[in-house]
Design an enzyme around this catalytic site. Structure first.
Site, PDB file in Angstrom:
ATOM      1  N   ASP A  32      23.428  27.585  35.183  1.00 38.70           N
ATOM      2  CA  ASP A  32      22.431  26.523  35.044  1.00 38.70           C
ATOM      3  C   ASP A  32      22.210  25.749  36.348  1.00 38.70           C
ATOM      4  O   ASP A  32      23.124  25.604  37.151  1.00 38.70           O
ATOM      5  CB  ASP A  32      22.881  25.556  33.937  1.00 38.70           C
ATOM      6  CG  ASP A  32      21.775  24.635  33.491  1.00 38.70           C
ATOM      7  OD1 ASP A  32      20.590  24.996  33.641  1.00 38.70           O
ATOM      8  OD2 ASP A  32      22.089  23.544  32.976  1.00 38.70           O
ATOM      9  N   GLY A  33      20.997  25.259  36.523  1.00 35.22           N
ATOM     10  CA  GLY A  33      20.712  24.371  37.659  1.00 35.22           C
ATOM     11  C   GLY A  33      19.753  24.949  38.682  1.00 35.22           C
ATOM     12  O   GLY A  33      19.511  24.333  39.722  1.00 35.22           O
ATOM     13  N   ASN A  80      14.557  29.486  25.940  1.00 37.63           N
ATOM     14  CA  ASN A  80      13.904  29.462  27.266  1.00 37.63           C
ATOM     15  C   ASN A  80      12.463  29.985  27.244  1.00 37.63           C
ATOM     16  O   ASN A  80      11.712  29.772  28.194  1.00 37.63           O
ATOM     17  CB  ASN A  80      14.735  30.217  28.311  1.00 37.63           C
ATOM     18  CG  ASN A  80      15.999  29.497  28.716  1.00 37.63           C
ATOM     19  OD1 ASN A  80      17.012  30.117  29.036  1.00 37.63           O
ATOM     20  ND2 ASN A  80      15.984  28.172  28.732  1.00 37.63           N
TER      21      ASN A  80
END
Ligand code: IPE
Ligand code: IPE
Ligand code: MG
Length: 252
Positions: A32-33, A80
């Protein structure tokens, strides 16, 4: 042709770490990120995904060199799909090029590639590439890499329940056969040990629909780095933190 060669130095470092600490058998990573990494640089989110994909490649090979037996990476969740069309499109493009070339690299490390999640959500071309990767790597005996794509743990659980119901109805199994073990065997991760450690970079303290059943007794390491900045040294740090944990499984 392999895109980059096996790094002898990493092998030595990995082996040394394995001698020093107790390694988890199965590691999960919530990659993540990427979006924030790109935003911090004034770049489009897809630039973050591109960078994150490179880190995926580096860390996967490193995990195998360290001696991890199972690695599950969360690449795309069932949720997503609600992102903007161009971001989803960029991710699908990245998946395609990775399935074509980067996964070839994993040959050198004898990595078995598996996908967890619902393949039918992807284009026929992607589905074919996924199946080809699974089939061509199935005979290998190195680390098992589960790539979670169109994966949601609630979806996985609902699918398992439906399959169990169908098998009870058809008489393949009896209601009394239903146990925790049998239930595990209906999940995408059937036959694999539960994750010992889940690493979440990007500083978010949540599980985001990842391996809900399997993580009942998993150790979590949350790191403040964004995934594209994640390094082999960060992976080592997570392994060291894991090794210091006292796992009790409800006992004393
Ligand atoms: C993870 O990075 C990649 C995917 C979920 C596909 P994000 O895209 O979620 O990055 P942030 O969390 O917005 O920074
Ligand atoms: C989890 O990250 C999914 C992946 C890394 C593929 P998200 O960015 O989708 O999770 P939330 O929205 O922060 O919970
Ligand atoms: Mg995110």
């Amino acid at each position: 042709m392999a895109l980059f060669g096996k790094n002898k130095k990493d092998n030595a470092a990995g082996a040394a770490l394995a001698e020093e600490i107790v390694l988890p058998k199965h590691v999960g990573i919530i990659m993540d990120g990427n979006g924030r990494w790109a935003k911090n640089r004034g770049l489009p989110r897809k630039a973050g995904h591109r960078e994150g994909a490179q880190v995926f490649r580096t860390i996967t090979r490193y995990a195998s060199e360290v001696g991890i037996r199972y690695l599950t990476v969360y690449a795309f969740s069932t949720e997503n799909w609600k992102r903007p069309e161009d971001e989803v499109g960029a991710l699908m493009g990245l998946f395609k090029s990775y399935l074509k070339e980067a996964l070839e690299d994993f040959k050198d490390d004898d990595i078995v590639v598996r996908f967890i999640g619902e393949k039918s959500g992807f284009s026929p071309e992607l589905q074919k590439l996924m199946t080809e990767n699974e089939e061509s790597s199935a005979y290998r005996d190195g680390m098992v890499l589960n790539i979670a794509m169109n994966y949601g743990s609630r979806d996985e659980i609902v699918r398992a329940v439906k399959s169990i119901c169908a098998d009870v109805k058809s008489g393949r199994i009896g209601e009394s056969d239903i146990s925790e073990q049998l239930f595990s065997d209906y999940l995408y991760t059937a036959g694999q040990p539960d994750p010992d450690l889940i690493i979440r970079p990007s500083g978010e303290y949540r599980i985001s629909n990842f391996m809900l059943w399997q993580s009942a007794y998993t150790e979590f390491v949350i790191m403040n780095k964004l995934w594209p900045d994640f390094t082999k040294a960060d992976f080592d740090e997570a392994l060291r933190l894991y090794a210091q944990r006292n796992r009790r499984y409800g006992g004393v």
